[in-house]
Design an enzyme around this catalytic site. Structure first.
Site, PDB file in Angstrom:
ATOM      1  CG  LEU A   1      -2.092  -1.018   1.083  1.00 40.95           C
ATOM      2  CD1 LEU A   1      -1.679  -2.403   1.562  1.00 40.95           C
ATOM      3  CD2 LEU A   1      -3.305  -0.565   1.865  1.00 40.95           C
ATOM      4  CG  ASP A   2       4.635   3.268   2.286  1.00 41.27           C
ATOM      5  OD1 ASP A   2       4.159   4.386   2.037  1.00 41.27           O
ATOM      6  OD2 ASP A   2       5.572   3.104   3.089  1.00 41.27           O
ATOM      7  CG  ASP A   3       6.362   0.568  -3.107  1.00 39.18           C
ATOM      8  OD1 ASP A   3       7.201   1.063  -3.853  1.00 39.18           O
ATOM      9  OD2 ASP A   3       6.652  -0.072  -2.080  1.00 39.18           O
TER      10      ASP A   3
END
Length: 655
Positions: free
Chosen positions: A388-390
């Protein structure tokens, strides 16, 4: 006269700032790959290169003396002043890292009487000996016959057959634990012995007969009640495991192989990280599959792709970070602007478009079966494990490119990613890195989890990134329950002094930067007490030289907050970006931070940074992104220039 001098001084400062930005931009552009992406070295501690050496000898592969000599040079260089090996630059002694590095150097051929080996052995002895190695190290020592299998937890392969409602299930642990444990459970069932043609051992690192030692002690993070329960279960399993029907064991091994082979992922490897890849090669070896067996051979080639080989040194990366590096570099270049930077950023973002996973429903779908895939992974290919961060950071860079420069071709990718991110929110309002509602905290008490990193629960930094993305796309707390719940999560996780925890970057500086960007983008007023407290805290921890730094010790279990450390370019950039997001572009601390970055820029226009500023697993495994001191300072300096040149002084993007 004073006003004239002040004007002249400001003009010179502006010229210095512009020159610094231009030089940094050129430096970053020089690292772009021919196809448009960026990928920088990703360095961990000594354990991965040491394990790589030991893997080769475990398999009795032909000795590559040149490569081993370079890895030995690396291992000797990163040895600490305390005689052992740390997890971070200039860090404290770590037992498991020291045992592995010593073993690898002895395997390569270093004499145990060499001064650096004597110092290492004395450091290990003075701290109670190698009996204090962690569980992962003990598994490796068991496979080499240094300790017996009584020294490691029982990992019955039959676990893979348990139903989801059972207390332990592989989909109730994190992706990195899942992919590492499945092949390791096959190894534990078969109990193979390393080929180890040199017959090298490390009995001398123990203060007792290593074959006499039993299980590990309770880890500091573990509850005594839970630990006693799980230790009792381990004892029972140790007795009954040999009685399991052979047919059941075969079915379990077949299920583990099916799990593995569905996720082999070519030369990028299962999970695209070193530990499961190494375990897979050893698993197939234990199953009697030779080096030409395709799944084994492909995975083994993938491990060699993680090597960084230089003139005098070499090391093995834990994984590679092209998606992360490319999108963050694009953000920095979009902030810098210019005829070279913007087209280069667009080329990088165009490279990212086909990397989006739109077909494979990865392990995350076990808890979110109705959500369509739409995320990006961290590595070149890792379809089962997007994060989710990327994904949030890629979307924000693409959205910025289309809004500010009218670039087309990103709408569909952004829409699918938004759908996936919204579908991956956990019930507490936060977001995790790879999974949903991975909240089975009791599992960190099992004997295998002495590292305390078995789970992937929601965290402040990833939650902030997802809120930033949704808010940049136009959602607000009033119009979006996802944003409202995310902000509520961030409100309740702020520490009393004003900071937020940073799970994937070190630590409170990183977390506070992430959250302040999100709150600003989501429309939380800059005079909100939450923001004021955070900005005041950041200004209060600035170093005398104008920069910011934070030590890995801040992850200690007995929470004491931020721990002082020498300034680094990347942590200084995060603090500056955070303060500017909080509306503090004119704060004296920001000016001093900018001066620090300009003063420490090297002749190539970039920054030198030996310290580790990122986190794999708190207290266990840290990362040094070689790209961080390249693009983050550029980003902060360009943001400062841009805000100083506007009347609003408000950051209008999510990062």
């Amino acid at each position: 006269m004073d006003s004239v001098n002040a004007t002249s001084r400001e003009a010179q400062e502006f010229r210095n700032l512009e020159s610094s930005i231009a030089s940094a931009t050129e430096g970053v552009l020089g690292f772009q790959q021919p196809d448009g992406h960026w990928v920088f070295e990703l360095e961990a501690d000594c354990t991965i290169p040491a394990e790589y050496v030991l893997l080769r000898h475990y398999l009795a592969e032909p000795v590559d003396a040149v490569l081993e000599a370079k890895i030995a040079n690396y291992l000797r260089r990163v040895q600490g002043a305390h005689g052992g090996w740390p997890l971070v630059h200039d860090g404290e002694f770590d037992m498991s890292a020291s045992v592995k590095a010593y073993f690898a150097l002895k395997m390569i051929g270093d004499s145990i009487d060499a001064p650096h080996m004597v110092r290492a052995r004395e450091a290990i002895h003075s701290r109670g000996g190698a009996i204090h190695s962690n569980v992962f190290t003990r598994f490796m020592l068991a496979m080499f016959g240094v300790v017996t299998w009584r020294a490691v937890p029982v990992l019955p392969i039959e676990i893979v057959l348990l139903p989801f409602w059972s207390p332990f299930h592989i989909n109730k642990i994190s992706y990195w634990a899942r992919t590492t444990m499945v092949p390791l459970m096959v190894i534990a069932a078969l109990k193979p012995r390393a080929k180890n043609p040199k017959g090298v051992g490390i009995d001398e690192l123990f203060l007792q007969d290593p074959r006499s030692i039993g299980m590990t002690a309770k880890a500091p993070h573990q509850s005594m009640a839970w630990f006693v329960l799980f230790r009792a279960l381990d004892g029972i399993l140790r007795v009954v495991e040999p009685m399991f029907p052979k047919s059941l064991r075969k079915r379990a091994i077949d299920a583990a192989l099916a799990f593995t082979e569905e996720r082999l992922n070519g030369e990028d490897g299962m999970g695209a990280i070193y530990p499961p890849m190494a375990n897979i090669v050893m698993m197939y070896d234990a199953l009697g599959k030779d080096e030409n067996f395709p799944p084994r051979a492909i995975t083994r080639r993938g491990i060699d792709k993680l090597l960084v080989i230089k003139d005098d040194e070499a090391y093995c990366q834990p994984c590679v970070s092209p998606v992360w590096d490319t999108t963050l570099t694009a953000h920095a270049l979009l902030e810098a602007g210019g005829d070279k930077a913007v087209p280069a950023a667009k080329q990088g973002l165009d490279w990212l478009i086909p990397k989006q996973e739109l077909e494979v429903k990865g392990d995350w779908a076990v808890k979110r079966p109705d959500v369509r895939p739409g995320g990006w992974a961290f590595q070149y290919n890792n379809a089962h494990y997007p994060d989710l961060d990327d994904t949030a950071v890629v979307v924000m860079s693409m959205d910025r490119m289309r809004r500010e420069h009218g670039a087309a071709g990103y709408d569909a990718a952004i829409d699918r990613a938004r759908e996936w991110i919204e579908g991956m929110q956990s019930n507490d309002g936060g977001w995790a890195a790879f999974d949903v509602n991975n909240l089975e905290y009791y599992l960190n008490n099992i004997p295998f989890s002495d590292h305390g990193a078995l789970l992937d629960p929601p965290t402040e930094d990833v939650t902030a990134r997802c809120v930033s993305m949704l808010a940049q796309l136009g959602e607000t707390a009033e119009t979006s329950k996802h944003v409202a719940d995310g902000i509520a999560y961030l409100r309740k996780t702020q520490h009393s002094e004003g900071s937020w925890y940073g799970r994937w970057g070190m630590n409170f500086i990183y977390g506070t930067w992430s959250v302040l960007c999100a709150l600003n983008m989501a429309g939380v007023r800059h005079d909100d007490p939450m923001i004021r407290k955070a900005a005041g805290w950041l200004a209060s921890i600035q170093n005398q030289d104008g920069g910011w730094g934070e030590d890995a010790v801040s992850y200690r279990l007995d929470y004491r907050g931020w721990e002082a450390a020498p300034s680094t370019a990347s942590q200084t950039a995060w603090a500056l970006l955070a303060l500017m997001a909080a509306g503090e572009v004119d704060h004296p601390a920001v000016a001093r931070g900018v001066e620090y970055l300009i003063a420490t820029q090297n002749e190539k226009g970039l920054w030198d940074e030996q310290r580790y500023t990122a986190t794999g697993f708190p207290r266990v495994f840290y990362l040094r992104y070689h790209g961080y001191p390249k693009f983050f300072p550029l980003w902060a300096l360009a943001r400062y220039r841009n805000l100083r040149n506007t009347n609003s002084r408000v950051v209008g993007v999510g990062m």
